[in-house]
Motif scaffolding. Structure first.
Motif, mmCIF file in Angstrom:
data_model
loop_
_atom_site.group_PDB
_atom_site.id
_atom_site.type_symbol
_atom_site.label_atom_id
_atom_site.label_comp_id
_atom_site.label_asym_id
_atom_site.label_seq_id
_atom_site.Cartn_x
_atom_site.Cartn_y
_atom_site.Cartn_z
ATOM 1 N N TYR A 106 67.192 -51.119 -63.812
ATOM 2 C CA TYR A 106 66.905 -51.991 -64.945
ATOM 3 C C TYR A 106 66.010 -53.143 -64.499
ATOM 4 N N GLN A 107 65.234 -53.646 -65.456
ATOM 5 C CA GLN A 107 64.299 -54.714 -65.143
ATOM 6 C C GLN A 107 64.506 -55.909 -66.072
ATOM 7 N N VAL A 108 64.165 -57.097 -65.541
ATOM 8 C CA VAL A 108 64.157 -58.346 -66.306
ATOM 9 C C VAL A 108 62.867 -59.054 -65.921
ATOM 10 N N ASN A 109 61.893 -59.015 -66.807
ATOM 11 C CA ASN A 109 60.550 -59.475 -66.456
ATOM 12 C C ASN A 109 60.512 -60.954 -66.075
ATOM 13 N N THR A 110 61.311 -61.779 -66.739
ATOM 14 C CA THR A 110 61.241 -63.217 -66.484
ATOM 15 C C THR A 110 61.709 -63.587 -65.084
ATOM 16 N N PHE A 111 62.429 -62.692 -64.412
ATOM 17 C CA PHE A 111 62.896 -62.960 -63.057
ATOM 18 C C PHE A 111 62.291 -61.967 -62.048
ATOM 19 N N ARG A 112 61.193 -61.313 -62.437
ATOM 20 C CA ARG A 112 60.497 -60.354 -61.576
ATOM 21 C C ARG A 112 61.416 -59.204 -61.145
ATOM 22 N N VAL A 113 62.425 -58.919 -61.958
ATOM 23 C CA VAL A 113 63.374 -57.857 -61.634
ATOM 24 C C VAL A 113 62.825 -56.521 -62.117
ATOM 25 N N GLU A 114 62.806 -55.537 -61.217
ATOM 26 C CA GLU A 114 62.316 -54.208 -61.564
ATOM 27 C C GLU A 114 63.341 -53.113 -61.317
ATOM 28 N N GLU A 115 64.358 -53.385 -60.489
ATOM 29 C CA GLU A 115 65.273 -52.291 -60.140
ATOM 30 C C GLU A 115 66.710 -52.758 -59.908
ATOM 31 N N HIS A 116 67.184 -53.668 -60.753
ATOM 32 C CA HIS A 116 68.581 -54.076 -60.638
ATOM 33 C C HIS A 116 69.512 -52.938 -61.025
ATOM 34 N N GLN A 117 70.722 -52.974 -60.459
ATOM 35 C CA GLN A 117 71.801 -52.110 -60.917
ATOM 36 C C GLN A 117 72.683 -52.931 -61.862
ATOM 37 N N VAL A 118 73.240 -52.293 -62.889
ATOM 38 C CA VAL A 118 73.986 -53.035 -63.898
ATOM 39 C C VAL A 118 75.380 -52.444 -64.072
ATOM 40 N N LEU A 119 76.301 -53.316 -64.577
ATOM 41 C CA LEU A 119 77.677 -52.927 -64.828
ATOM 42 C C LEU A 119 78.154 -53.637 -66.080
ATOM 43 N N LYS A 120 78.880 -52.921 -66.919
ATOM 44 C CA LYS A 120 79.463 -53.540 -68.104
ATOM 45 C C LYS A 120 80.604 -54.450 -67.656
ATOM 46 N N CYS A 121 80.475 -55.753 -67.944
ATOM 47 C CA CYS A 121 81.446 -56.735 -67.465
ATOM 48 C C CYS A 121 81.173 -58.048 -68.186
ATOM 49 N N SER A 122 82.215 -58.788 -68.536
ATOM 50 C CA SER A 122 82.049 -60.022 -69.307
ATOM 51 C C SER A 122 82.236 -61.279 -68.476
ATOM 52 N N MET A 123 82.300 -61.182 -67.157
ATOM 53 C CA MET A 123 82.416 -62.395 -66.330
ATOM 54 C C MET A 123 81.162 -63.249 -66.485
ATOM 55 N N THR A 124 81.341 -64.565 -66.434
ATOM 56 C CA THR A 124 80.251 -65.511 -66.646
ATOM 57 C C THR A 124 79.896 -66.239 -65.351
ATOM 58 N N GLY A 125 78.985 -67.219 -65.468
ATOM 59 C CA GLY A 125 78.532 -67.982 -64.318
ATOM 60 C C GLY A 125 79.672 -68.564 -63.504
ATOM 61 N N GLY A 126 79.486 -68.588 -62.201
ATOM 62 C CA GLY A 126 80.552 -68.920 -61.253
ATOM 63 C C GLY A 126 80.966 -67.656 -60.526
ATOM 64 N N ALA A 127 80.852 -66.516 -61.249
ATOM 65 C CA ALA A 127 81.117 -65.222 -60.614
ATOM 66 C C ALA A 127 79.911 -64.761 -59.810
ATOM 67 N N ASP A 128 78.749 -65.401 -60.002
ATOM 68 C CA ASP A 128 77.561 -64.983 -59.255
ATOM 69 C C ASP A 128 77.780 -65.175 -57.760
ATOM 70 N N GLY A 129 77.329 -64.188 -57.029
ATOM 71 C CA GLY A 129 77.554 -64.143 -55.587
ATOM 72 C C GLY A 129 78.744 -63.298 -55.201
ATOM 73 N N GLY A 130 79.592 -62.963 -56.194
ATOM 74 C CA GLY A 130 80.767 -62.148 -55.911
ATOM 75 C C GLY A 130 80.394 -60.728 -55.536
ATOM 76 N N PRO A 131 81.205 -60.054 -54.709
ATOM 77 C CA PRO A 131 80.854 -58.740 -54.185
ATOM 78 C C PRO A 131 81.075 -57.607 -55.182
ATOM 79 N N TRP A 132 80.203 -56.602 -55.121
ATOM 80 C CA TRP A 132 80.378 -55.318 -55.806
ATOM 81 C C TRP A 132 80.878 -54.350 -54.738
ATOM 82 N N LEU A 133 82.149 -54.017 -54.799
ATOM 83 C CA LEU A 133 82.757 -53.213 -53.741
ATOM 84 C C LEU A 133 82.869 -51.752 -54.165
ATOM 85 N N MET A 134 82.128 -50.917 -53.475
ATOM 86 C CA MET A 134 82.179 -49.473 -53.673
ATOM 87 C C MET A 134 83.347 -48.905 -52.867
ATOM 88 N N ARG A 135 83.997 -47.877 -53.409
ATOM 89 C CA ARG A 135 85.133 -47.231 -52.738
ATOM 90 C C ARG A 135 86.232 -48.245 -52.395
#
Length: 494
Positions: free
Chosen positions: A403-432
């Motif tokens: 996924y891309q967000v042009n205003t932040f030069r994003v072209e290949e982010h991965q996304v997840l359905k989630c309603s957490m807000t600011g303050g959660a940024d920096g938190g880990p995405w843990l696979m397995r």
């Protein structure tokens, strides 16, 4: 701040993982945060002072509502830049539970000051590394607008309401992608920070003046007021004591003198009757005061008052007063110095205390992940469902497309359905994620928040895709060596 651009020839991951064309732009940069133990001590003391007052004052890194954007799926075929790879996690003692998901001990908050002096925090996690000293978080939680690093940067695992249960870990060196640092490109919105050994304050100790002078570390002097006899004894024993002010009697002045104070003086009945009625020195002060007393007090009384009885035979002593205006006097005060040192304790390497999550890169999209963080910001519509006091989590499968967000030069982010807000940024995405061991593989960190359905509520979060470039940054960071801040007796190390 001058940055060191690291060439790709560093040892570490396999050559295949780090292969790049000759003449290619450097993939990572590194910045000093607080590399010297003495400075690190000061940074940690800043946050811990007054029982963690600065920690409690800090607010979550804030995303303006206008920055809560939509993400758009890209049409190009997403191809990893190399072979997938993984670094195994290290375990730690069990931490607390939240619902049906066990919270890992590795997660916590990073605290820092921005260029305007504001106290902010983000989420983060300890991650496995060679020296067990590495923290993974969002790049914008370390670099201000992709440029200079934030000040007084620390990681507090298990943070809760001003408390640092496993110590404070001061950032020594920060590592991020070249594109975030140079272009503020959020496809590289991640950072790895090598931290010094943790430490905590365990109290204070009173010491002699000599010990105070020799102590390298936190120290302060308190003064205690003493009486004249204690002062004389202190001087005789060559103690550290002194006096302030002088003994000066009150001066008799008129009622119009600036700062004059009215004082009543007990006199006998004859003097009272001889005094005039009105303002000024020697004038009467109110009506005589008849004080009821018992027979024993009445018999023993030898003061200026007049002994008598009232109409029903009760014993009384009538007191008479005149008034005078004075300029209050002063008295000399005596003080003694007492010396104290702050006793600090080394809590060890971060990974030895809380463990470290694994690391994964170039993984297929559509992975099941569990995301942790401390959300606290409002939704764009103003609703504030999170306090930021305790960690929250989301679990699900990431989208199969970039996924891309042009205003932040994003072209290949991965996304997840989630309603957490600011303050959660920096938190880990843990696979397995293993709910029993409380470990998994960091395959992303929360970077941005999105409102896909346009209802002014965050409903998706996104992370940079961890590829071979991320692996190169992580590999370089994992080589960074850091130090103890305090010695075995709590002394500051040089």
């Amino acid at each position: 701040m001058k940055r060191l651009l690291i060439p790709l020839a560093a040892a570490g991951l396999s050559a295949a993982a780090l292969a790049a064309p000759a003449g290619a732009a450097p993939q990572w940069v590194t910045d000093d945060l607080v590399p010297k133990p003495a400075d690190a001590y000061g940074a940690a003391a800043f946050w811990l002072d007054a029982n963690g007052a600065a920690l409690r004052k800090a607010a979550q890194y804030h995303w303006d509502a206008k920055d809560v954007t939509k993400v758009v799926a890209t049409q190009s075929k997403d191809v990893p830049d190399g072979k997938p790879g993984m670094t195994a996690p290290t375990g730690a003692p069990k931490a607390s539970k939240s619902g049906n998901v066990n919270l890992p001990k590795t997660i916590g908050k990073v605290f820092f000051l921005d260029s305007k002096g504001r106290y902010n925090w983000c989420s983060a996690t300890a991650i496995q590394s060679r020296h067990r000293n590495l923290v993974a978080t969002a790049g914008h939680c370390v670099y201000e607008n992709g440029k200079d690093v934030f000040q007084k940067w620390v990681f507090v695992p298990g943070y809760y309401q001003g408390k640092a249960p496993w110590g404070v870990y001061v950032g020594a060196y920060a590592f991020t992608t070249y594109d975030l640092d140079v272009y503020d490109d959020y496809d590289g919105d991640y950072a790895f920070v090598a931290v010094h050994n943790g430490f905590s304050f365990v109290g204070e100790k009173q010491v002699t003046a000599r010990e105070f002078g020799e102590w390298v570390g936190d120290k302060w002097m308190k003064r205690r007021e003493i009486d004249a006899d204690e002062f004389a004894k202190c001087q005789k024993n060559l103690g550290d004591c002194w006096s302030e002010g002088e003994d000066k009697a009150a001066d008799l002045v008129g009622p119009d003198y600036p700062g004059a104070v009215l004082e009543k003086v007990e006199v006998d009945e004859e003097t009272y009757e001889a005094a005039k009625v009105g303002r000024g020195q020697g004038f009467k002060y109110g009506e005589p005061l008849a004080e009821p007393v018992d027979k024993a007090t009445w018999d023993a009384y030898k003061g200026l008052g007049k002994k008598g009885t009232d109409k029903v035979g009760n014993y009384t002593i009538t007191h008479f007063y005149t008034q005078k205006w004075i300029k209050p006097g002063t008295s000399r005060k005596y003080f003694e110095a007492r010396y104290y040192i702050g006793v600090a304790k080394d809590t060890g390497r971060l990974g030895d205390v809380v463990g470290g999550q694994g690391f994964a890169w170039n993984q297929p999209r559509g992975q099941k992940v569990t995301v942790f963080g401390y959300p606290a910001d409002r939704h764009p519509d103003g609703d504030k469902p999170y306090s930021g006091v305790t960690p929250k989590w989301c679990s699900g499968v990431t989208a199969n497309k970039a996924y891309q967000v042009n205003t932040f030069r994003v072209e290949e982010h991965q996304v997840l359905k989630c309603s957490m807000t600011g303050g959660a940024d920096g938190g880990p995405w843990l696979m397995r994620y293993d709910n029993g061991k409380r470990t998994g593989y960091v395959n992303g960190v929360t970077s941005m928040f999105h409102d896909q359905d346009g209802n002014d509520r965050v409903d998706y979060i996104s992370s940079a895709y961890f590829d071979g470039e991320t692996a190169a940054v992580y590999d370089k960071a994992s080589y960074a060596e850091t130090k103890k801040i305090v010695g075995p007796n709590g002394e500051l190390l040089q």
